[in-house]
Write a protein that holds these residues in place. Structure first.
Motif, short mmCIF file in Angstrom:
data_model
loop_
_atom_site.label_atom_id
_atom_site.label_comp_id
_atom_site.label_asym_id
_atom_site.label_seq_id
_atom_site.Cartn_x
_atom_site.Cartn_y
_atom_site.Cartn_z
N VAL A 12 0.84 -1.20 0.00
CA VAL A 12 0.00 0.00 0.00
C VAL A 12 0.88 1.25 0.00
CG1 VAL A 12 -1.90 1.18 1.15
CG2 VAL A 12 -1.72 -1.31 1.30
N ILE A 13 1.93 1.23 0.79
CA ILE A 13 2.83 2.39 0.86
C ILE A 13 3.48 2.64 -0.50
CG2 ILE A 13 4.85 3.37 1.99
CD1 ILE A 13 2.35 3.08 3.75
N ARG A 14 3.83 1.56 -1.20
CA ARG A 14 4.45 1.72 -2.52
C ARG A 14 3.49 2.36 -3.52
NH1 ARG A 14 6.95 -3.58 -1.87
NH2 ARG A 14 5.26 -4.44 -3.14
N LYS A 15 2.20 2.08 -3.37
CA LYS A 15 1.21 2.61 -4.30
C LYS A 15 0.56 3.89 -3.79
CE LYS A 15 1.48 -0.46 -7.55
NZ LYS A 15 1.87 -0.07 -8.94
N LEU A 16 1.05 4.44 -2.69
CA LEU A 16 0.45 5.65 -2.13
C LEU A 16 0.45 6.82 -3.11
CD1 LEU A 16 -0.91 6.70 0.40
CD2 LEU A 16 1.34 7.38 1.27
N PRO A 17 1.51 7.04 -3.91
CA PRO A 17 1.44 8.14 -4.90
C PRO A 17 0.28 8.00 -5.87
CG PRO A 17 3.70 7.43 -4.61
CD PRO A 17 2.86 6.43 -3.89
N GLU A 18 -0.01 6.75 -6.33
CA GLU A 18 -1.14 6.53 -7.23
C GLU A 18 -2.46 6.83 -6.53
OE1 GLU A 18 1.51 4.69 -7.08
OE2 GLU A 18 2.03 3.81 -9.02
N LEU A 19 -2.56 6.46 -5.26
CA LEU A 19 -3.79 6.74 -4.51
C LEU A 19 -3.98 8.24 -4.32
CD1 LEU A 19 -3.71 3.95 -1.76
CD2 LEU A 19 -4.95 3.96 -3.93
N LEU A 20 -2.90 8.95 -4.03
CA LEU A 20 -3.01 10.39 -3.84
C LEU A 20 -3.36 11.09 -5.16
CD1 LEU A 20 0.00 11.05 -1.44
CD2 LEU A 20 -2.43 10.92 -0.86
N GLU A 21 -2.80 10.60 -6.26
CA GLU A 21 -3.15 11.16 -7.56
C GLU A 21 -4.62 10.92 -7.87
OE1 GLU A 21 -1.77 10.79 -12.27
OE2 GLU A 21 -0.61 9.81 -10.69
N ALA A 22 -5.12 9.73 -7.52
CA ALA A 22 -6.54 9.43 -7.73
C ALA A 22 -7.42 10.29 -6.85
CB ALA A 22 -6.80 7.95 -7.46
N SER A 23 -6.93 10.65 -5.66
CA SER A 23 -7.72 11.52 -4.78
C SER A 23 -7.89 12.91 -5.40
CB SER A 23 -7.06 11.63 -3.40
OG SER A 23 -5.85 12.37 -3.47
N LEU A 24 -6.90 13.36 -6.17
CA LEU A 24 -7.04 14.63 -6.87
C LEU A 24 -8.13 14.54 -7.94
CD1 LEU A 24 -3.30 15.71 -7.31
CD2 LEU A 24 -4.95 16.47 -5.57
N ARG A 188 -4.54 -7.38 -0.85
CA ARG A 188 -4.42 -6.66 0.43
C ARG A 188 -5.65 -5.75 0.58
NH1 ARG A 188 -1.90 -9.13 3.81
NH2 ARG A 188 -2.46 -10.82 2.41
N ILE A 189 -6.82 -6.37 0.67
CA ILE A 189 -8.08 -5.64 0.64
C ILE A 189 -8.20 -4.69 1.83
CG2 ILE A 189 -10.58 -5.82 0.49
CD1 ILE A 189 -9.10 -7.04 -1.89
N PHE A 190 -8.02 -5.23 3.02
CA PHE A 190 -8.20 -4.41 4.23
C PHE A 190 -7.22 -3.25 4.26
CE2 PHE A 190 -7.13 -3.23 8.55
CZ PHE A 190 -8.37 -2.96 9.09
N GLU A 191 -5.96 -3.53 3.96
CA GLU A 191 -4.94 -2.50 4.06
C GLU A 191 -5.21 -1.35 3.09
OE1 GLU A 191 -4.52 -5.71 3.97
OE2 GLU A 191 -2.66 -6.40 4.90
N TYR A 192 -5.56 -1.69 1.85
CA TYR A 192 -5.81 -0.63 0.86
C TYR A 192 -7.01 0.22 1.24
CZ TYR A 192 -2.43 -1.49 -2.86
OH TYR A 192 -1.26 -1.58 -3.59
N PHE A 193 -8.11 -0.43 1.63
CA PHE A 193 -9.31 0.34 1.94
C PHE A 193 -9.19 1.08 3.27
CE2 PHE A 193 -11.11 -2.19 -1.47
CZ PHE A 193 -11.94 -1.26 -2.09
#
Length: 221
Positions: A12-24, A188-193
């Motif tokens: 999840v930490i490795r994909k955090l930039p993608e998640l933050l970009e999606a939040s934009l 990693r369903i729980f961790e991502y959500f």
């Protein structure tokens, strides 16, 4: 009962930039749908209060449908419903249309309450000073209405941000959609959500904080 689930947060930490970009993307489509909803909501409110009867009926039908049917069904209408008639929209346009439709319905009632809260004497005083009806509305009435409905509008923006998570159902990759895609790749369903829920929480708190700051700046007198 034996629980043998092991938490792994590194994917999840490795994909955090993608998640933050999606939040934009989530913020972008939510704000845009609010802008569209405000414009349409004002028109709907004015039509319900004093428009021709057939236009008032259309406005009432819009408001009643938006407020009394599930938001998910409204998204399905703009995706599968229009698709049945040969009109196929992109996932972005489906979500934008669904959010705007819903926002306009709720905001129309907020605006109608705001208009009714402004005393009739305000309009009569403006007209007695030589203003046209349009000038009276744009310079006297509507600014007061926005002050009255400012906080409900903030709540509606928060609702739009949270409701945008339904967009993953129609294949749109905003924050929830990106989370679902990444979670299913790694299981990693729980961790991502859990991380995504935290991002939503921070976004909402930022919106509320900015709203309070603007409220203090705009309405302190």
């Amino acid at each position: 009962m034996n629980f043998d689930y092991t938490f792994h947060w590194r994917p999840v930490i490795r994909k955090l930039p993608e998640l933050l970009e999606a939040s934009l993307v989530t913020l972008q489509i939510s704000v845009l749908s609010m802008i569209i909803g405000i414009g349409i909501g004002l028109v709907l409110a004015l039509l319900r209060m004093g428009g021709p009867k057939y236009l008032s009926w259309i406005a009432t039908a819009w408001v009643e449908t938006a407020r009394n049917t599930p938001a998910l069904f409204q998204l399905f209408f703009f995706s599968f419903g229009l698709g049945a008639f040969g009109l196929h929209l992109t996932p972005y346009l489906i979500v934008l249309a669904g959010l705007s439709f819903n926002n306009a319905g709720y905001l129309a009632e907020n605006f109608r309450g705001g208009f009714q809260a402004v005393p009739d004497t305000q309009m009569r005083a403006a007209r007695s000073l030589g203003m046209s009806a349009t000038q009276a509305y744009t310079r006297i009435i509507i600014p007061q209405v926005f002050r009255i409905v400012y906080h409900p509008m903030t709540n509606q923006l928060v609702w739009a941000v949270l409701m945008s998570s339904l967009a993953m159902i129609v294949g749109f990759r905003e924050l929830a959609g990106e989370t679902q895609a990444q979670a299913f790749k790694t299981f990693r369903i729980f961790e991502y959500f859990a991380v995504t829920a935290l991002i939503y929480y921070v976004m909402v708190k930022m919106i509320l904080g900015i709203s309070r700051l603007l409220s203090w700046r705009l309405f302190r007198y």
